[in-house]
Design an enzyme around this catalytic site. Sequence first.
Site, short mmCIF file in Angstrom:
data_model
loop_
_atom_site.label_atom_id
_atom_site.label_comp_id
_atom_site.label_asym_id
_atom_site.label_seq_id
_atom_site.Cartn_x
_atom_site.Cartn_y
_atom_site.Cartn_z
N TYR A 24 -4.24 15.71 -0.28
CA TYR A 24 -4.33 15.58 1.17
C TYR A 24 -2.95 15.37 1.82
O TYR A 24 -2.83 15.36 3.04
CB TYR A 24 -5.24 14.40 1.54
CG TYR A 24 -4.94 13.15 0.73
CD1 TYR A 24 -3.92 12.27 1.10
CD2 TYR A 24 -5.67 12.87 -0.42
CE1 TYR A 24 -3.64 11.16 0.34
CE2 TYR A 24 -5.39 11.76 -1.19
CZ TYR A 24 -4.38 10.90 -0.80
OH TYR A 24 -4.09 9.78 -1.56
N HIS A 39 -2.89 7.54 -4.41
CA HIS A 39 -3.24 6.13 -4.25
C HIS A 39 -3.30 5.44 -5.61
O HIS A 39 -2.88 4.30 -5.76
CB HIS A 39 -4.59 6.02 -3.53
CG HIS A 39 -5.12 4.63 -3.45
ND1 HIS A 39 -4.55 3.65 -2.64
CD2 HIS A 39 -6.16 4.03 -4.09
CE1 HIS A 39 -5.23 2.52 -2.78
NE2 HIS A 39 -6.20 2.71 -3.65
N ARG A 87 4.87 6.81 -0.40
CA ARG A 87 4.23 6.72 -1.72
C ARG A 87 4.37 8.06 -2.44
O ARG A 87 3.67 9.00 -2.11
CB ARG A 87 2.77 6.35 -1.52
CG ARG A 87 2.02 5.87 -2.75
CD ARG A 87 0.55 5.71 -2.43
NE ARG A 87 -0.08 7.00 -2.16
CZ ARG A 87 -1.19 7.16 -1.42
NH1 ARG A 87 -1.78 6.12 -0.87
NH2 ARG A 87 -1.71 8.37 -1.23
#
Length: 345
Positions: free
Chosen positions: A265, A257, A253
């Site tokens: 992170y 998100h 990705r």
Amino acid sequence: MAQAPSTKSHTKAPVPGAQTLERMLYYLKLTREAEARIEQVLYRQGKIVGGVYVGRGQEAIGVGSAIQLFDGDVVLPSHRDFSSFLIRGFSLREIFCNWMARSNGPCHGRDNTLHIGDMSRGVIPIISHLGDTCPVACGVGMVLKWRKRGNVALVHFGEGTSSRGDVHEAMNMAAVMKLPIIFICNNNSYAYSTPTEKQYAVKDLAVRGAAYGMPGVKVDGNDVLAVYSTVEKALRRARSGDGPSFIECKTFRMTGHSAHDAAEYVPRELFAKWKKKDPILRLEKLLLAKKVLNKKQVDDVDADVKKQVDDAVAFAEASPFPEGADTLEGVYCDDGCWWKNTPVE
């Protein structure tokens, strides 16, 4: 979309021809440009409210799978499979109107994101609790098997979703009933902020297929041709009545998100590593090397894609918002409602 061939004639894995390769590159680029406009422009301008989830870096999975579906097949995309909607016939104008909550979008301004579907185009809307899509795929698979037309259901979910109980129940049921379903796990290495090593103890999720009595295969999810070939084999098996398959697409990705997530992170070196595996650049380089396209033709694709996205954004911005009273319409499926399901034949 073409008619499904008979299972007897569909016995050899086809090699994508030049036309299919060009379509792949087109949809990869169109998906990237459209999602970039949504995530990096419209959302930042406050023209899209709510969560924005994109599949930057993993576009090859949706393109390499949906591009070979036929009339009557059904796809159940995840929120990172934008290309599946385009390939199955949703227009950019429809999609941008939906993202910007306009009254002429598929949700009539009641919802944004990609919570859209259309049975006439073989697309089941995304369920926010993503694992719930897999039992629905089983229901679709039961109908397709009963119709005996050689059609299949193709369902996408992430590696985080793959740990949910309803996904395992669906895979078990599909295997026992030999349902024509392809389970495609878009393993992008992070379930929100949870890396894979914190989520499951096996090296590859593909081993789970064998646990349920179906083929389990892992594939480079950033290689659209590898995805195409692997999905084709699974489709051939399902169309022949031999049941489901599980495909783990290894990808990454290349964003957070969602649009509000800076992904701090994630170690920066992972982004640098996976940038070298960009699925669009890989296919573009291949097509240029094999002289399927020349540089001028690639530039024309880029210009056409940008023009289409510009048009869709302008159309959506000129479209009206819904009237307040409209929120009372379509809540229940009354006579003549616009979202009434197509009866099962």
